[in-house]
Design a protein around this motif. Structure first.
Motif, PDB file in Angstrom:
ATOM      1  N   ASP A  76       0.828  -1.212   0.000  1.00 32.94           N
ATOM      2  CA  ASP A  76       0.000   0.000   0.000  1.00 32.94           C
ATOM      3  C   ASP A  76       0.861   1.261   0.000  1.00 32.94           C
ATOM      4  N   LYS A  77       1.980   1.185   0.729  1.00 35.09           N
ATOM      5  CA  LYS A  77       2.850   2.366   0.852  1.00 35.09           C
ATOM      6  C   LYS A  77       3.916   2.413  -0.254  1.00 35.09           C
ATOM      7  N   GLU A  78       3.829   1.420  -1.156  1.00 30.53           N
ATOM      8  CA  GLU A  78       4.763   1.355  -2.294  1.00 30.53           C
ATOM      9  C   GLU A  78       6.222   1.289  -1.848  1.00 30.53           C
ATOM     10  N   VAL A  79       6.452   0.411  -0.881  1.00 31.44           N
ATOM     11  CA  VAL A  79       7.814   0.132  -0.421  1.00 31.44           C
ATOM     12  C   VAL A  79       8.220  -1.236  -0.970  1.00 31.44           C
ATOM     13  N   ALA A  80       9.364  -1.288  -1.657  1.00 26.23           N
ATOM     14  CA  ALA A  80       9.788  -2.536  -2.291  1.00 26.23           C
ATOM     15  C   ALA A  80      10.244  -3.556  -1.245  1.00 26.23           C
ATOM     16  N   PHE A  81       9.904  -4.822  -1.478  1.00 27.06           N
ATOM     17  CA  PHE A  81      10.394  -5.910  -0.625  1.00 27.06           C
ATOM     18  C   PHE A  81      10.276  -7.207  -1.406  1.00 27.06           C
TER      19      PHE A  81
END
Lengths: 119, 84
Positions: A101-106
């Protein structure tokens, strides 16, 4: 700059911040180690703040978050929780959802591996 | 009074249906934050109607508030499991 200002600056200029005891390479506490280890394994890029290196930050982050314990995880400026909450969210998949949702890559495969290992 | 009992007494105010307060200090003996007399590391498992429906953060904050800042400042670790 006051400790609170430093905290605000850190959590707005980094997508993911972990306030912890020790560093991500060398955690100094089992609870900090668990959260840092999970983020490391999931390939999340994050800023680690060692509260043991700065007593003002150590107290200020507790006041700022209204949270009495360390570690504390922030994503995009928002407080997520401490070790128990982050662990629960990792195992339930809610952390994946939050990062998406927060557009943080993982690395989703790594997150699945953590869940498989703890099933 | 043992710290376990102090924590339990404070958490009774949340009218829990189930409540476990465990002193895990022995598991952390010799580790940072451990003390010679123990009473450093605690785990709480709680289920309470007053916590149901709250977000995780709100549940934890309600428990922290019930235990109180003074007691939390005296111990090294406070692990919390809020059961649904």
């Amino acid at each position: 700059m006051t400790a609170i200002d430093q905290i605000k600056e850190t959590i707005t200029s980094n997508d993911v911040v972990l306030f912890m005891k020790g560093t991500k390479e060398m955690p100094q506490c089992g609870f900090s180690s668990r959260v840092a280890g999970g983020l490391n394994f999931m390939g999340v890029t994050y800023k680690d703040v060692n509260v043991l290196a700065d007593q003002d930050i150590r107290q200020a982050i507790k006041d700022y978050s209204d949270w009495p314990t360390i570690p504390q995880l922030y994503v995009k400026g928002e407080f997520v929780g401490g070790c128990d909450i982050v662990t629960e969210m990792t195992l339930s998949g809610e952390l994946d959802q939050l990062l998406e949702d927060k557009e943080v890559a993982f690395n989703k495969d790594a997150a699945e591996q953590i869940r498989a290992a703890n099933a | 009074m043992p710290v376990v009992d102090e924590i339990r007494e404070k958490l009774e105010h949340l009218n829990p249906e189930t409540l476990e307060v465990i002193d895990e200090s022995a598991l952390h003996a010799g580790h940072a934050g451990a003390r010679p007399g123990g009473e450093s590391h605690f785990r709480v498992r709680i289920r309470a109607r007053s916590l149901a429906g709250l977000s995780r953060l709100a549940q934890h904050r309600a428990v922290h508030a019930a235990v109180g800042a003074e007691l939390l400042a005296r111990i090294h670790a406070f692990a919390l499991e809020v059961e649904p």
